[in-house]
Design a protein around this motif. Structure first.
Motif, PDB file in Angstrom:
ATOM      1  N   PRO B  72       0.808  -1.229   0.000  1.00  0.00           N
ATOM      2  CA  PRO B  72       0.000   0.000   0.000  1.00  0.00           C
ATOM      3  C   PRO B  72       0.835   1.270   0.000  1.00  0.00           C
ATOM      4  CG  PRO B  72      -0.818  -1.536   1.632  1.00  0.00           C
ATOM      5  CD  PRO B  72       0.397  -2.162   1.037  1.00  0.00           C
ATOM      6  N   LYS B  73       1.921   1.270   0.788  1.00  0.00           N
ATOM      7  CA  LYS B  73       2.622   2.535   0.953  1.00  0.00           C
ATOM      8  C   LYS B  73       3.361   2.963  -0.317  1.00  0.00           C
ATOM      9  CE  LYS B  73       6.659   0.544   3.240  1.00  0.00           C
ATOM     10  NZ  LYS B  73       7.633   0.771   4.291  1.00  0.00           N
ATOM     11  N   ILE B  77      -1.280   6.380  -2.827  1.00  0.00           N
ATOM     12  CA  ILE B  77      -2.709   6.600  -2.718  1.00  0.00           C
ATOM     13  C   ILE B  77      -2.996   7.147  -1.331  1.00  0.00           C
ATOM     14  CG2 ILE B  77      -3.546   4.817  -4.288  1.00  0.00           C
ATOM     15  CD1 ILE B  77      -3.607   3.069  -1.652  1.00  0.00           C
ATOM     16  N   LEU B  86      -8.774   8.292  12.600  1.00  0.00           N
ATOM     17  CA  LEU B  86      -7.795   9.283  13.059  1.00  0.00           C
ATOM     18  C   LEU B  86      -7.004   8.674  14.202  1.00  0.00           C
ATOM     19  CD1 LEU B  86      -9.972  12.523  13.120  1.00  0.00           C
ATOM     20  CD2 LEU B  86      -8.571  11.603  11.282  1.00  0.00           C
ATOM     21  N   TYR B  87      -5.724   9.020  14.298  1.00  0.00           N
ATOM     22  CA  TYR B  87      -4.914   8.488  15.391  1.00  0.00           C
ATOM     23  C   TYR B  87      -5.293   9.250  16.666  1.00  0.00           C
ATOM     24  CZ  TYR B  87      -2.402   7.084  11.200  1.00  0.00           C
ATOM     25  OH  TYR B  87      -2.093   6.597   9.982  1.00  0.00           O
ATOM     26  N   MET B  90      -2.765  11.546  18.649  1.00  0.00           N
ATOM     27  CA  MET B  90      -2.012  12.603  17.978  1.00  0.00           C
ATOM     28  C   MET B  90      -2.929  13.804  17.754  1.00  0.00           C
ATOM     29  SD  MET B  90      -0.003  10.626  14.981  1.00  0.00           S
ATOM     30  CE  MET B  90       0.784   9.054  15.230  1.00  0.00           C
ATOM     31  N   ASN B  95      -1.704  14.218  13.043  1.00  0.00           N
ATOM     32  CA  ASN B  95      -2.456  13.288  12.218  1.00  0.00           C
ATOM     33  C   ASN B  95      -2.202  13.569  10.748  1.00  0.00           C
ATOM     34  OD1 ASN B  95      -4.571  11.194  13.049  1.00  0.00           O
ATOM     35  ND2 ASN B  95      -4.743  12.719  14.668  1.00  0.00           N
ATOM     36  N   PHE B  98       1.566  12.916   9.738  1.00  0.00           N
ATOM     37  CA  PHE B  98       2.124  11.591  10.005  1.00  0.00           C
ATOM     38  C   PHE B  98       2.789  10.951   8.779  1.00  0.00           C
ATOM     39  CE2 PHE B  98       1.564   6.934  10.842  1.00  0.00           C
ATOM     40  CZ  PHE B  98       2.440   6.869  11.901  1.00  0.00           C
ATOM     41  N   SER B  99       2.070  10.958   7.658  1.00  0.00           N
ATOM     42  CA  SER B  99       2.623  10.279   6.477  1.00  0.00           C
ATOM     43  C   SER B  99       3.873  10.991   5.977  1.00  0.00           C
ATOM     44  CB  SER B  99       1.574  10.212   5.372  1.00  0.00           C
ATOM     45  OG  SER B  99       1.203  11.509   4.995  1.00  0.00           O
ATOM     46  N   LEU B 102       6.760  10.109   8.230  1.00  0.00           N
ATOM     47  CA  LEU B 102       7.274   8.777   7.915  1.00  0.00           C
ATOM     48  C   LEU B 102       8.129   8.811   6.657  1.00  0.00           C
ATOM     49  CD1 LEU B 102       4.191   6.498   8.575  1.00  0.00           C
ATOM     50  CD2 LEU B 102       6.262   6.638   9.916  1.00  0.00           C
ATOM     51  N   ARG B 146      -5.697  14.673   5.925  1.00  0.00           N
ATOM     52  CA  ARG B 146      -4.604  13.712   5.975  1.00  0.00           C
ATOM     53  C   ARG B 146      -4.337  13.158   4.579  1.00  0.00           C
ATOM     54  NH1 ARG B 146      -5.392   9.264  10.503  1.00  0.00           N
ATOM     55  NH2 ARG B 146      -6.925   8.581   9.008  1.00  0.00           N
ATOM     56  N   ARG B 150      -0.742  14.551   1.331  1.00  0.00           N
ATOM     57  CA  ARG B 150       0.188  13.650   0.658  1.00  0.00           C
ATOM     58  C   ARG B 150       0.232  13.905  -0.834  1.00  0.00           C
ATOM     59  NH1 ARG B 150      -0.986   7.815   1.928  1.00  0.00           N
ATOM     60  NH2 ARG B 150       0.946   7.746   0.767  1.00  0.00           N
TER      61      ARG B 150
END
Lengths: 296, 355
Positions: B72-73, B77, B86-87, B90, B95, B98-99, B102, B146, B150
């Motif tokens: 997936p990562k 997408i 939602l985390y 955080m 939130n 986050f991506s 990472l 979120r 990205r």
């Protein structure tokens, strides 16, 4: 919006259905049972305290009130702390309990996460297997374990206990954490997976922070179990210096058939303090994870 | 941004096949809605695009790259989940960041992207709050934020509005549509709500029992449904169906309903004499007449203000008619309703296919 939510909460907190309950009813249904419960729970501590500060003369005197002290003394406690190896025993217990707890939690987190979330073939059976291992009583397990402890040459060292306690701590913590991990929504992990997190990152950044109450209660349980452990500590440790509190007070404070009741009780009392303090710090987390509190 | 191509995709859970060879082509910048009743496989298909489910057979490509075995990562997408996911531990800011964190993006870039997304979604005042301190609509917006930060090739939405109340749902529907018009990111949106599908989609894919029944623009589906299921699923209130047989009285064909009533058909209607059919007409295509048309017994009247719905019995079947004018109907009253002949649909009595 937040204001609306918090004011909502306030209304619920003060309201509820409490107005339906009158004071006499509350006394009968809540306070009296609670009082009995507290009395039963705290009485042993009271007795331990009373005996610990009672002079020897009063202790053996026929007809003296066993529940009261006329001339309190700190002699037993002084004897315990300065004339025996009690500080050593306490240190041993602390060391063994802490290290074995952290070791077990580390393994249990990995095991529980793998069984609950990676769902590999046979994960269910591994979960069952771990639970079955917990069912083997220590009074049987100590025989093979003592052979292994001997073989590794760690007999009569704290390592003997640090390495054997996880045999019952890991299964127990794993099961507790499996239940807790299950309560964390799976979508969070899927979302993190799409966000680009690796499995390890999901575990450390998402699952573990959310499982803190579960970790705390598993930790407290593990700590208490290893603090109170008796059989392994009795069989794997010989030297007085290396003993833990539960074993030491019944082996070292009894000379022949003479029980040093005062010191014995003082040792038991002091020995139970760390666990009590630990519980009192984390009682909220502990209760919420035991009752499966729903989190957002 | 990229096109998504789904070719002959099958999915089985154990021995149960849930998706039986689905083909969908999603063009670049398109907003495609997968719609169908629960259990039709639409969410599973979306999760296969996301990489959360393995593809049993077939091929899914995002921007000409076959992603069947891509984790997936690495698919570039972003997905919005039904319960937002939602985390909880955080803040809104984290939130959304986050991506990017990472991906080890530079701090300044993260900050810029998060603040830009927050601006678009009017979340700027809430960046330091935790999800539990937000309302449903705000959480929904954070979930979208979120996804936006990205800047992915494809947005995936899994029933994102079904946890909201009716009013908020309509509002968020518009917001998502506006967002798509602004960002032009290819989007795949799953819902069981045909109104959401009709209002938001460039293209709708109607799914049933692991098959695609029909693909087309909202109005294509509304005007020319290929079968009984699509006809009944798209449009609210649903199309009326009356069972009967085709009767060809020389040049004036009609459908004789099971109770003997004749339902009018256009002269060029398809289907041979005696063929069992479902006669389909939408509530808005029934007009009140004095002499012509079909006798209908009024059952219940539902005035909604703008429209009035009449529920009654026509040719032995329960039907609904919709009027924008106001009429003083009484329960039990007999009225005559005339279907608009150019909007009448005939479906085969056995297969349900459009004639």
């Amino acid at each position: 919006m937040t204001d609306a939510v918090s004011s909502d909460k306030a209304v619920h907190d003060e309201g509820g259905m409490a107005y339906l309950t009158s004071l006499p009813r509350k006394v009968v249904t809540i306070y009296i049972p609670l009082a009995i419960f507290i009395f039963v729970l705290l009485f042993p501590f009271y007795w331990m305290t009373v005996v610990a500060i009672k002079p020897d003369g009063e202790l053996i005197e026929q007809g003296a009130n066993p529940f009261w002290v006329d001339n309190p003394t700190l002699d037993h406690i002084r004897h315990l702390l300065f004339e025996t190896s009690y500080p050593h025993w306490l240190w041993n217990t602390m060391l063994v309990a802490t290290v074995s707890t952290f070791l077990s939690l580390f393994c249990a987190v990995l095991a529980a996460y793998a069984i609950e979330r990676l769902r590999y073939t046979g994960s269910r059976y591994v979960g069952m297997g771990i639970f079955l291992a917990y069912l083997v009583p220590p009074s049987i397990l100590f025989i093979p374990l003592s052979i292994m402890v001997q073989a590794y040459g760690v007999r009569d060292t704290p390592l003997a206990l640090i390495l054997t306690y996880p045999t019952f701590l890991i299964p127990f913590s794993t099961w507790l954490l499996m239940g807790y991990f299950r309560s964390i929504p799976y979508e969070l992990e899927e979302c993190a997976l799409i966000d680009g997190a690796s499995r390890l990152q999901i575990l450390t950044k998402i699952t573990l922070p959310l499982a803190v109450p579960g970790l705390i209660s598993a930790g407290i349980f593990a700590f208490t179990l290893s603090w109170n452990e008796f059989i392994y500590a009795l069989t794997f440790i010989d030297a007085s210096e290396n003993k833990t509190v539960p074993v030491a007070i019944v082996t070292e404070l009894v000379t022949g058939d003479i029980y040093a009741w005062g010191s014995l009780m003082a040792g038991a009392l002091l020995g139970s303090l760390p666990v009590a303090i630990l519980y009192s710090f984390f009682v909220d987390h502990y209760v919420s994870s035991m009752t499966g509190a729903v989190k957002e | 941004m990229a096109a998504v191509s789904i070719q002959k995709v099958f999915k089985s859970f154990g021995s149960t096949e849930v998706i039986h060879g689905v083909d969908v082509d999603i063009g670049d910048h398109e907003f495609v809605v997968l719609v169908g009743p629960s259990g039709c496989g639409k969410s599973t298909l979306l999760r296969m695009i996301a990489g959360l489910e393995k593809i049993t057979a077939g091929e899914i490509a995002i921007g000409n790259v076959v992603v069947n075995t891509v984790p997936p990562k690495e698919r570039d997408i972003a997905m919005v989940f039904q319960n937002y996911a939602l985390y909880p531990h955080m803040t809104v800011y984290n939130n959304m960041a986050f991506s990017l964190l990472l991906a080890r993006a530079p701090k300044a870039a993260i900050d810029e992207r998060v603040r830009e997304a927050a601006g678009i979604l009017s979340l700027t005042p809430y960046l330091d709050r935790y999800p539990r301190q937000l309302s449903g609509g705000q959480r929904q917006r954070v979930a979208m934020g979120r996804a936006i930060v990205r800047n992915p090739q494809v947005f995936l939405f899994d029933e994102p509005l079904s946890n909201l109340d009716a009013k908020l749902r309509v509002q968020m529907r518009t917001e998502i549509k506006l967002l798509h018009q602004r960002l032009r990111t290819t989007s795949v949106y799953v819902t069981h709500d045909q109104v959401e599908a009709m209002t938001m989609a460039d293209k709708i894919v109607v799914m049933r029992d692991g098959h695609v029944d029909q693909t087309g623009t909202p109005l294509e589906l509304y005007d020319s449904p290929v079968n009984l299921f699509v006809a009944g699923f798209i449009g609210s209130p649903a199309m009326n169906f009356i069972r009967g047989r085709i009767v060809r009285n020389g040049g004036a064909p009609s459908v004789r309903a099971d109770d003997g009533t004749d339902l009018p058909l256009p002269p060029d209607a398809a289907g041979e004499e005696g063929r069992p059919v479902h006669y389909g007409v939408r509530p808005s295509d029934l007009a009140l007449t004095d002499t012509a048309g079909v006798e209908t017994t009024v059952g219940v009247i539902e005035p909604t203000g703008a429209d009035t719905f009449l529920y009654g019995t026509m040719a032995g079947s329960e039907i609904c008619a919709m009027f924008t004018e106001r009429h003083g109907f009484e329960p039990g009253q007999k009225v005559r309703l005339m279907p608009r002949l150019d909007r009448v649909h005939l479906f085969d009595g056995e297969s349900g296919q459009h004639l």
